[in-house]
Every structure is written in C-alpha cells, then in structure tokens.
Design a protein around this motif. Sequence first.
Motif, PDB file in Angstrom:
ATOM      1  N   THR A 273     -19.118 -19.170 -60.492  1.00  0.00           N
ATOM      2  CA  THR A 273     -19.839 -19.588 -59.366  1.00  0.00           C
ATOM      3  C   THR A 273     -18.853 -20.252 -58.133  1.00  0.00           C
ATOM      4  O   THR A 273     -19.164 -20.506 -57.265  1.00  0.00           O
ATOM      5  N   MET A 274     -17.580 -20.309 -58.957  1.00  0.00           N
ATOM      6  CA  MET A 274     -16.686 -21.007 -57.849  1.00  0.00           C
ATOM      7  C   MET A 274     -15.704 -19.901 -57.107  1.00  0.00           C
ATOM      8  O   MET A 274     -15.627 -18.896 -57.956  1.00  0.00           O
ATOM      9  N   GLU A 275     -14.952 -20.626 -56.245  1.00  0.00           N
ATOM     10  CA  GLU A 275     -13.815 -19.822 -55.488  1.00  0.00           C
ATOM     11  C   GLU A 275     -12.945 -19.329 -56.637  1.00  0.00           C
ATOM     12  O   GLU A 275     -12.394 -20.400 -57.304  1.00  0.00           O
ATOM     13  N   MET A 343     -15.552 -35.140 -65.368  1.00  0.00           N
ATOM     14  CA  MET A 343     -14.598 -34.136 -64.842  1.00  0.00           C
ATOM     15  C   MET A 343     -13.288 -34.063 -65.838  1.00  0.00           C
ATOM     16  O   MET A 343     -13.066 -33.218 -66.302  1.00  0.00           O
ATOM     17  N   ALA A 344     -12.862 -35.055 -66.045  1.00  0.00           N
ATOM     18  CA  ALA A 344     -11.701 -35.292 -66.951  1.00  0.00           C
ATOM     19  C   ALA A 344     -12.024 -34.933 -68.464  1.00  0.00           C
ATOM     20  O   ALA A 344     -11.358 -34.087 -68.824  1.00  0.00           O
ATOM     21  N   MET A 389     -13.200 -28.407 -55.826  1.00  0.00           N
ATOM     22  CA  MET A 389     -13.278 -29.839 -56.395  1.00  0.00           C
ATOM     23  C   MET A 389     -14.525 -30.463 -55.830  1.00  0.00           C
ATOM     24  O   MET A 389     -15.102 -31.193 -56.703  1.00  0.00           O
ATOM     25  N   GLU A 390     -14.828 -30.217 -54.762  1.00  0.00           N
ATOM     26  CA  GLU A 390     -16.172 -30.848 -54.262  1.00  0.00           C
ATOM     27  C   GLU A 390     -17.308 -30.421 -55.124  1.00  0.00           C
ATOM     28  O   GLU A 390     -18.217 -30.965 -55.630  1.00  0.00           O
ATOM     29  N   GLN A 391     -17.342 -28.968 -55.455  1.00  0.00           N
ATOM     30  CA  GLN A 391     -18.387 -28.201 -56.163  1.00  0.00           C
ATOM     31  C   GLN A 391     -18.589 -28.990 -57.756  1.00  0.00           C
ATOM     32  O   GLN A 391     -19.560 -29.176 -58.187  1.00  0.00           O
ATOM     33  N   LEU A 395     -21.406 -30.698 -59.547  1.00  0.00           N
ATOM     34  CA  LEU A 395     -21.869 -30.441 -60.721  1.00  0.00           C
ATOM     35  C   LEU A 395     -21.990 -31.398 -61.886  1.00  0.00           C
ATOM     36  O   LEU A 395     -22.647 -31.675 -62.700  1.00  0.00           O
ATOM     37  N   MET A 396     -20.996 -32.397 -61.857  1.00  0.00           N
ATOM     38  CA  MET A 396     -20.873 -33.588 -62.731  1.00  0.00           C
ATOM     39  C   MET A 396     -21.999 -34.408 -62.542  1.00  0.00           C
ATOM     40  O   MET A 396     -22.420 -35.102 -63.429  1.00  0.00           O
TER      41      MET A 396
END
Length: 414
Positions: A273-275, A343-344, A389-391, A395-396
């Motif tokens: 779903t991401m770029e 994220m990590a 990165m924003e998406q 999501l997290m």
Amino acid sequence: MKYYYPDYFNDFKCVGGKACPDSCCIVWQINVDKETLKKYKNVGGELGCRMAEKINQKTGQIMQHGEERRCEFLNDDNLCDIVSELGEGYLSETCHTHPRHEEVYDNVRERSLAITCPIACKTLLEREEPVVIKTEEVPSKKEHDRYFDEPLFEQVIFTRDQILKLEQNRNLSIAKRMTLVLGLSHDIERRFRKRAERKKNGIISKLFPSHPQFSLDEKEAIHRIAAEYQKDNAYEKMSSHIKKEAMSEKIILDTEATTSLGIMTDMIFSLCTMEALKVTWIPYIQSVLNIRSEFKENEYNDLQKEFSGVLKETALEQLLFYFSYVYCGGSVYDEMLCAKIKMAVVNTLIIRELWFMKWLENNKSLNIDEQTEIAHWYVREIENSDENMEQWDSLMQRNPRFSLKNILTFLSKM
C-alpha cells in the motif's frame, strides 16, 4: 553542542563505481543545495552546459534518465562526472555526506550511518561486537527553540539508553529482548502522557508553548519502570502480567489473524500500500505473498524453528539497535515512543522474514550478500520516502495489523 554517533560512524568509506552493488545515484532523487548550486553556475565548458540544462536552477533537482532513473551525471562506469572533472569539492551536500545522516535537535545532533547504503549495511550485519553510542561535547553557541520540548527530550534519551541496553542483553533471545523493549516503551509512554495532560491548550499555548518539567514523582516512576525491565526476571514478570490481564488494554487491538503465519503475512501485505521507489519492489513483495499463501501453519512453524537455528541473532540485534537509535528521538515531537519501537521491531521482523523466504528459495541456504541485498533494499523503500515514513509511523499507531497483541503473539512463537 552534544553529538551522539555509533562507534563505527567515522570508519565508513564509499567504494563507488562498479564495486558498489547498488549505487545511491540510481532511483533516489538528488537535490543540490543552494551553496553548491551557486558554484555550478560558474562552471564552464560542456559540463557547465549540462549542469545548466539538467539541474533545475530553482529547486536544485537533478534530472534522471533511463528506466533505472539514473542521476544525469552518473556515467556508465557508475562514477560521477562532476567528481571526475572537478573533484569531490564540487559534490552537493547530500552527495558528499551520504550515507552519513544527522538529526537536528535543540543543542543536540544525532548522527547515524544509513543502511540504505549496501556497504554500510553489510558492515553492520557482519559485526559481532555490540555497538557503542559515543557522545562528544563541542563548544558552541546555545540554541533555543521555544517550541522544542527539552524536558521530554531528556526523558526520551534516558529511555532510549535503557532500550538500547536491553537490546544488547545477549543472555536473552532476540524475541525476548524485542518483547521487553515493547513493554518498556509502552509503560513509559503512559508516563509521558500523564505529564502531557498538564500542558496548556488553546491559542495561547501555540503562541507561548508550554513544556512543563517532569515532576519528581514522574521522573522516579520512569526510572523505576526502566530498572524493573533491566532485572533478570523481567521477561517472566511481563509474560505473567500479559496472561493475567488477558491483553485487555485499549491500546491493544485484535484482528482476524491469530497465527504467526497470518500475522506476519498481514504485516508484509501492508508494504504493497506504500510508495514504491523501485519498480521491482511491489512485484517482489507480491511474489513473497503468493508463496506464503501455500504454507500450512504447522509446516511454517517447523521451518521457522529450523531457520532460527541457523540464523545469527547478532545480525538481528544490530538491525534492532540501529532502528531504535535512529527512530526514538522523533518521539519528542509526538510522544509516541511505543510506535517508534514498534517500527524498529517490525522492520527487524520483516527483514528476518524476507531472509527466511530467500533461505527457502535457496534450498535452505543464505549468505551475507543476500542478507545485505534484502535488508538495504527494504530500508531504502521505507526510509528514502517521507511519504512512506509518515505512513509507516501512522500504521504503528493505529492499524490493528500492528497491534501490540499481534506483535507479541508473533514474538512468543519465535
């Protein structure tokens, strides 16, 4: 000014040319800074004409060409025509510093070596000894940004140090370490929010931002939580607490995916779903998903155990440590410390899963070059896009696929 940086930061040397397996001058959009752009305007000859024609004189954006989207000045030998003719002194700031990166905070600079670079990535994955974060004080004029939350940043850095220490505790499996840092970040974030409730709201606070100090009780609570998570029995206590509370906290959501296979497949699916920076990225992820759809849960779990027996946990430790060090500081702007640690952890788990899929493809074989290719490609797709990165961060925070319950369930079965 205080500088933070990993102990290997100053050792990096760019190999360049054909020796580099994935040039940073391909795909990635390069912008020339204003000072370097002024220097380029004084360059004559054929190169000067190319610069005037191929570099946007207002934005500094360098044109790309070909299906690979190569920088205009990257020649067939994967060397830079600007460096060849004018020397390294004419490189733009981005080209000169990459993969060295610096995050800017009030009176603090945090430096890292981006593993979007395959050479930096391979060096990190091959490293056996724990990374040390060094600090250096450089005399300079003090900065003051009234919008920067210094009291929070102080606690974020303290907490990050505790997280990094936990991640390097080799007496525990990497899955247990991930579990503990998720618990630590979750519990301390709640203390951040208690303090945040005392902030003033409304138009006045926007003009005169309020950053109240942490009370003595709040600081003691943060330090007490950190100390509890460093104890030898911390994992057993956390596991017992989770069972007792039956994962009932509001921050923990539920989804239909209840198996390890389903949880991880859902996480990988989110990448679609991401770029996509490389045109081959989405087809690659889709091929991974297609193969996973043929797995049976028992078969998958047995193969995972076998893979865990051959994969060095030090490589996972280095990845987890890298992501935590790079992302944690950003929670000073939104107080979402747990999302940064998610994220990590998720980045590390997905890279491990892509390694697992490659290992299967290779008839249960995986070398360091293959590990490097997958890890640095994944990080490039995520970190070289502000939109991604924003998406990913969003999501997290909000998506049930990345609930604490799902992540902890997966970790409990590793």
